[in-house]
Design a protein around this motif. Structure first.
Motif, PDB file in Angstrom:
ATOM      1  N   ARG A 168      27.624 -26.500  42.660  1.00 20.71           N
ATOM      2  CA  ARG A 168      28.354 -26.235  43.921  1.00 20.71           C
ATOM      3  C   ARG A 168      28.975 -24.840  43.875  1.00 20.71           C
ATOM      4  O   ARG A 168      29.341 -24.352  42.799  1.00 20.71           O
ATOM      5  N   PRO A 169      29.081 -24.158  45.051  1.00 21.19           N
ATOM      6  CA  PRO A 169      29.612 -22.781  45.026  1.00 21.19           C
ATOM      7  C   PRO A 169      31.033 -22.738  44.461  1.00 21.19           C
ATOM      8  O   PRO A 169      31.834 -23.637  44.726  1.00 21.19           O
ATOM      9  N   ARG A 170      31.284 -21.719  43.679  1.00 20.59           N
ATOM     10  CA  ARG A 170      32.609 -21.550  43.078  1.00 20.59           C
ATOM     11  C   ARG A 170      33.355 -20.441  43.804  1.00 20.59           C
ATOM     12  O   ARG A 170      32.713 -19.503  44.262  1.00 20.59           O
ATOM     13  N   PRO A 171      34.674 -20.478  43.868  1.00 29.10           N
ATOM     14  CA  PRO A 171      35.505 -21.569  43.397  1.00 29.10           C
ATOM     15  C   PRO A 171      35.484 -22.753  44.353  1.00 29.10           C
ATOM     16  O   PRO A 171      35.356 -22.579  45.564  1.00 29.10           O
ATOM     17  N   LEU A 203      33.570 -21.018  54.445  1.00 27.65           N
ATOM     18  CA  LEU A 203      34.044 -21.507  53.141  1.00 27.65           C
ATOM     19  C   LEU A 203      34.151 -23.034  53.082  1.00 27.65           C
ATOM     20  O   LEU A 203      34.609 -23.584  52.074  1.00 27.65           O
ATOM     21  N   LEU A 204      33.720 -23.712  54.153  1.00 31.53           N
ATOM     22  CA  LEU A 204      33.861 -25.177  54.167  1.00 31.53           C
ATOM     23  C   LEU A 204      33.139 -25.832  52.997  1.00 31.53           C
ATOM     24  O   LEU A 204      33.596 -26.816  52.435  1.00 31.53           O
ATOM     25  N   GLU A 205      31.990 -25.241  52.605  1.00 28.46           N
ATOM     26  CA  GLU A 205      31.222 -25.851  51.501  1.00 28.46           C
ATOM     27  C   GLU A 205      31.941 -25.697  50.155  1.00 28.46           C
ATOM     28  O   GLU A 205      31.552 -26.314  49.172  1.00 28.46           O
ATOM     29  N   HIS A 206      32.991 -24.887  50.112  1.00 31.28           N
ATOM     30  CA  HIS A 206      33.764 -24.744  48.867  1.00 31.28           C
ATOM     31  C   HIS A 206      34.796 -25.875  48.710  1.00 31.28           C
ATOM     32  O   HIS A 206      35.317 -26.095  47.623  1.00 31.28           O
ATOM     33  N   ILE A 207      35.134 -26.531  49.811  1.00 30.38           N
ATOM     34  CA  ILE A 207      36.182 -27.563  49.726  1.00 30.38           C
ATOM     35  C   ILE A 207      35.650 -28.762  48.948  1.00 30.38           C
ATOM     36  O   ILE A 207      34.564 -29.283  49.249  1.00 30.38           O
ATOM     37  N   ILE A 208      36.381 -29.186  47.958  1.00 28.09           N
ATOM     38  CA  ILE A 208      35.927 -30.293  47.115  1.00 28.09           C
ATOM     39  C   ILE A 208      35.886 -31.572  47.971  1.00 28.09           C
ATOM     40  O   ILE A 208      36.852 -31.879  48.681  1.00 28.09           O
ATOM     41  N   PRO A 209      34.758 -32.294  47.950  1.00 27.77           N
ATOM     42  CA  PRO A 209      34.645 -33.455  48.863  1.00 27.77           C
ATOM     43  C   PRO A 209      35.355 -34.699  48.334  1.00 27.77           C
ATOM     44  O   PRO A 209      34.745 -35.731  48.079  1.00 27.77           O
ATOM     45  N   ILE A 210      36.652 -34.564  48.165  1.00 27.87           N
ATOM     46  CA  ILE A 210      37.466 -35.671  47.639  1.00 27.87           C
ATOM     47  C   ILE A 210      38.653 -35.861  48.577  1.00 27.87           C
ATOM     48  O   ILE A 210      39.230 -34.884  49.062  1.00 27.87           O
ATOM     49  N   GLU A 211      39.009 -37.105  48.833  1.00 21.27           N
ATOM     50  CA  GLU A 211      40.134 -37.383  49.744  1.00 21.27           C
ATOM     51  C   GLU A 211      41.454 -36.937  49.109  1.00 21.27           C
ATOM     52  O   GLU A 211      41.561 -36.834  47.888  1.00 21.27           O
ATOM     53  N   GLU A 271      40.207 -14.637  51.987  1.00 19.36           N
ATOM     54  CA  GLU A 271      39.452 -13.447  52.441  1.00 19.36           C
ATOM     55  C   GLU A 271      38.623 -12.883  51.289  1.00 19.36           C
ATOM     56  O   GLU A 271      37.487 -12.469  51.475  1.00 19.36           O
ATOM     57  N   GLU A 272      39.235 -12.914  50.094  1.00 15.98           N
ATOM     58  CA  GLU A 272      38.512 -12.389  48.933  1.00 15.98           C
ATOM     59  C   GLU A 272      37.297 -13.267  48.608  1.00 15.98           C
ATOM     60  O   GLU A 272      36.219 -12.764  48.303  1.00 15.98           O
ATOM     61  N   ILE A 273      37.481 -14.574  48.713  1.00 17.45           N
ATOM     62  CA  ILE A 273      36.342 -15.481  48.453  1.00 17.45           C
ATOM     63  C   ILE A 273      35.257 -15.252  49.509  1.00 17.45           C
ATOM     64  O   ILE A 273      34.072 -15.216  49.213  1.00 17.45           O
ATOM     65  N   GLU A 274      35.687 -15.058  50.747  1.00 20.78           N
ATOM     66  CA  GLU A 274      34.723 -14.824  51.837  1.00 20.78           C
ATOM     67  C   GLU A 274      33.919 -13.547  51.590  1.00 20.78           C
ATOM     68  O   GLU A 274      32.749 -13.463  51.947  1.00 20.78           O
ATOM     69  N   ARG A 275      34.547 -12.581  50.928  1.00 23.94           N
ATOM     70  CA  ARG A 275      33.821 -11.322  50.614  1.00 23.94           C
ATOM     71  C   ARG A 275      32.930 -11.480  49.396  1.00 23.94           C
ATOM     72  O   ARG A 275      32.327 -10.523  48.918  1.00 23.94           O
ATOM     73  N   GLY A 276      32.898 -12.699  48.821  1.00 20.67           N
ATOM     74  CA  GLY A 276      32.025 -12.945  47.660  1.00 20.67           C
ATOM     75  C   GLY A 276      32.744 -12.824  46.331  1.00 20.67           C
ATOM     76  O   GLY A 276      32.111 -12.853  45.269  1.00 20.67           O
ATOM     77  N   GLY A 277      34.063 -12.698  46.361  1.00 14.87           N
ATOM     78  CA  GLY A 277      34.822 -12.538  45.117  1.00 14.87           C
ATOM     79  C   GLY A 277      35.242 -13.855  44.496  1.00 14.87           C
ATOM     80  O   GLY A 277      34.960 -14.936  45.021  1.00 14.87           O
ATOM     81  N   LEU A 278      35.914 -13.751  43.350  1.00 21.86           N
ATOM     82  CA  LEU A 278      36.511 -14.873  42.616  1.00 21.86           C
ATOM     83  C   LEU A 278      35.508 -15.941  42.158  1.00 21.86           C
ATOM     84  O   LEU A 278      35.874 -17.105  41.996  1.00 21.86           O
ATOM     85  N   THR A 279      34.266 -15.538  41.946  1.00 18.71           N
ATOM     86  CA  THR A 279      33.264 -16.521  41.505  1.00 18.71           C
ATOM     87  C   THR A 279      33.505 -16.945  40.050  1.00 18.71           C
ATOM     88  O   THR A 279      32.913 -17.903  39.567  1.00 18.71           O
ATOM     89  N   ASP A 280      34.375 -16.210  39.348  1.00 20.49           N
ATOM     90  CA  ASP A 280      34.708 -16.588  37.971  1.00 20.49           C
ATOM     91  C   ASP A 280      35.747 -17.716  37.944  1.00 20.49           C
ATOM     92  O   ASP A 280      36.072 -18.255  36.899  1.00 20.49           O
ATOM     93  N   ILE A 281      36.287 -18.071  39.103  1.00 21.61           N
ATOM     94  CA  ILE A 281      37.291 -19.148  39.186  1.00 21.61           C
ATOM     95  C   ILE A 281      36.557 -20.455  39.529  1.00 21.61           C
ATOM     96  O   ILE A 281      35.736 -20.489  40.439  1.00 21.61           O
ATOM     97  N   ASP A 282      36.883 -21.515  38.786  1.00 20.78           N
ATOM     98  CA  ASP A 282      36.237 -22.808  39.061  1.00 20.78           C
ATOM     99  C   ASP A 282      36.926 -23.567  40.186  1.00 20.78           C
ATOM    100  O   ASP A 282      36.278 -24.246  40.983  1.00 20.78           O
ATOM    101  N   TYR A 283      38.253 -23.462  40.234  1.00 24.58           N
ATOM    102  CA  TYR A 283      38.966 -24.330  41.169  1.00 24.58           C
ATOM    103  C   TYR A 283      40.203 -23.607  41.708  1.00 24.58           C
ATOM    104  O   TYR A 283      40.945 -22.972  40.953  1.00 24.58           O
TER     105      TYR A 283
END
Ligand code: SF4
Ligand code: SF4
Length: 445
Positions: free
Chosen positions: A132-135, A155-163, A278-290
């Motif tokens: 799944r896309p990170r973070p 970024l909706l696909e980044h949201i963890i699918p947990i209630e 905004e940073e994630i939207e620009r493709g950043g922070l892929t080194d962060i898992d969560y």
């Protein structure tokens, strides 16, 4: 028919049209028109920033009242983890739970216990779904989830699918109550003691089907009602079941402390959350898992409906986490499907200029042209939050250029000059000094 439910509302009587709130709204959902603030409902995410900022207490949160308990045969209170941090150190979680029973609830179920279970589910998902896309982004704060729906749909696909822990607590509490009483699920009422309006909206208008929670009562209201009962001897002691792991979720950083896996980032405060998104939207922070992201500064202890100063509550929460850290992990289902969101979270793009992409593009170009001509001071005197927002309002037909006081002043000045010029061009019959001209006509001096 109202399309969206919103907990955050305006008290028109109290609004003085001061424009303080328009600049702080993270989705530019407020305009001041005819001297009153107006909330654009499809943009509002119920973050409560405007409640905090309004100097006239004109913004308020609609929540359920304690009277609603009467609608059910059996009621269960669901105190948010942050609730424990509202009381003096001598008021233990056991006292708080016991006082909730004295207030009229038949039972209590700690949301902190559900938070422990959700921490397990998040860890499990991170281990299993490595593709799944990170973070991955936490789904616990409903204001952040709505912010992503409205402003960052990519970024909706980044949201963890947990209630959220609140939803899981409602489900667990109802199941437990059914087993205990033999009543039907609909005869049981579950009530969240909420620190924020976004949770009220999550209960009234959940992203999927029906919420497992029947009502959300303001934490400040319950706190006020409990104070008297806390002075009396506890009717019956209730042992808290949650450990420090779940209690810690009530303050910023607590969710990540409970997960303890991978590379974790915690951010709180809606405007800081926006910069990280905004940073994630620009493709950043892929080194962060969560990413733990909370709209309120300090996390839930900073919610607009909490009675205690958030800095004091933070210290108290820290002490409680230490005190209960030795607790055994709670007994909860280890089946991931129990926690999984059943349907994807939909986008709610409310910041586009038109539904038709071609019209939207044309409006965008026009808005840019107008914006370049506006003074760029973002003063808010026009009732829109910025010059850019005014330009967008103009192309959508919601405002006129004359709303800009600088443009208005310039036009008035032009008008005044034109009037002076006209005044100097009086017809001869009205002129005081008239001279004969060669062609037989005349002119005034
Ligand atoms: S801050 Fe907003 S809601 Fe409050 S008085 Fe000013 S314009 Fe009205
Ligand atoms: S609750 Fe938040 S999003 Fe809604 S109008 Fe107020 S500041 Fe804007």
């Amino acid at each position: 028919m109202q399309q969206y439910f919103h907990s955050v509302r305006l008290d028109e009587e109290k609004c003085k049209g001061c424009t303080n709130c328009i600049k702080h709204c993270p989705t530019e959902a407020i305009r001041v028109r005819k001297g009153k603030a107006r909330i654009i409902e499809e943009r509002c995410i119920d973050c409560g920033e405007c409640i905090r900022i309004c100097p006239n207490q004109a913004k308020l949160a609609i929540t359920d009242c304690l009277e609603k308990l009467k609608d059910f045969k059996y009621t269960v209170a669901l105190p948010a983890p942050s609730f424990y941090g509202q009381f003096k150190p001598e008021v233990t979680p056991s006292r708080v739970l016991s006082a909730l029973l004295a207030l009229g609830f038949h039972d209590v179920f700690e949301v902190a216990l559900a938070a422990e279970a959700v921490s397990w589910a998040i860890r499990h998902y991170m281990e299993v779904c490595v593709d799944r896309p990170r973070p991955l982004i936490s789904s616990a704060c409903p204001a952040v989830v709505r912010l992503i729906q409205v402003r960052f749909p990519s970024l909706l696909e980044h949201i963890i699918p947990i209630e959220s822990p609140m939803e899981i607590a409602g489900r667990m509490a109802r199941e437990q109550a059914c087993r205990k009483t033999g009543l039907e699920p609909d005869e049981i009422g579950t009530f969240f003691i909420t620190p924020c309006p976004a949770k009220v909206t999550e209960v009234k208008q959940p992203s999927e089907g029906r919420s497992s929670v029947d009502g959300a009562i303001s934490m400040a209201v319950v706190y006020g009602a409990l104070l008297k009962r806390l002075e009396m001897p506890a009717p019956y002691p209730v042992a808290p079941r949650a450990s420090g792991v779940g209690i810690g979720w009530g303050r910023a950083g607590g969710e990540n402390e409970a997960i303890k896996a991978g590379s974790l980032l915690a951010v709180d405060g809606i405007h800081s959350v926006i910069s990280v998104l905004e940073e994630i939207e620009r493709g950043g922070l892929t080194d962060i898992d969560y990413l733990e992201a909370q709209a309120c500064t300090g996390g839930c202890i900073g919610g607009p409906l909490v009675p205690q100063n958030p800095f004091v509550a933070r210290v108290r929460m820290g002490n409680l986490v230490k005190l209960y850290s030795a607790g055994e992990p709670g007994d909860f289902p280890r089946d991931f499907d129990y926690y999984r969101l059943k349907t994807p979270i939909p986008a709610r793009p409310a910041l586009t200029l038109a539904k038709d992409p071609q019209v939207a593009l044309a409006r965008l170009e026009e808005a840019e042209r107008i914006c370049a001509e506006l003074p760029g001071l973002d003063c808010g005197s026009c009732g829109s939050p910025s010059c850019r927002a005014l330009a967008e309002d103009i192309v959508q037909g919601y405002a006129r250029r004359s709303y800009c006081i600088f443009e208005l002043r310039e036009r008035l000045q032009q008008l005044a000059e034109e009037m002076v010029e006209l005044a100097q061009k009086q017809p001869p019959a009205m002129g005081r000094d008239w001279k004969q001209t060669r062609d037989g006509g005349g002119e005034t001096d």
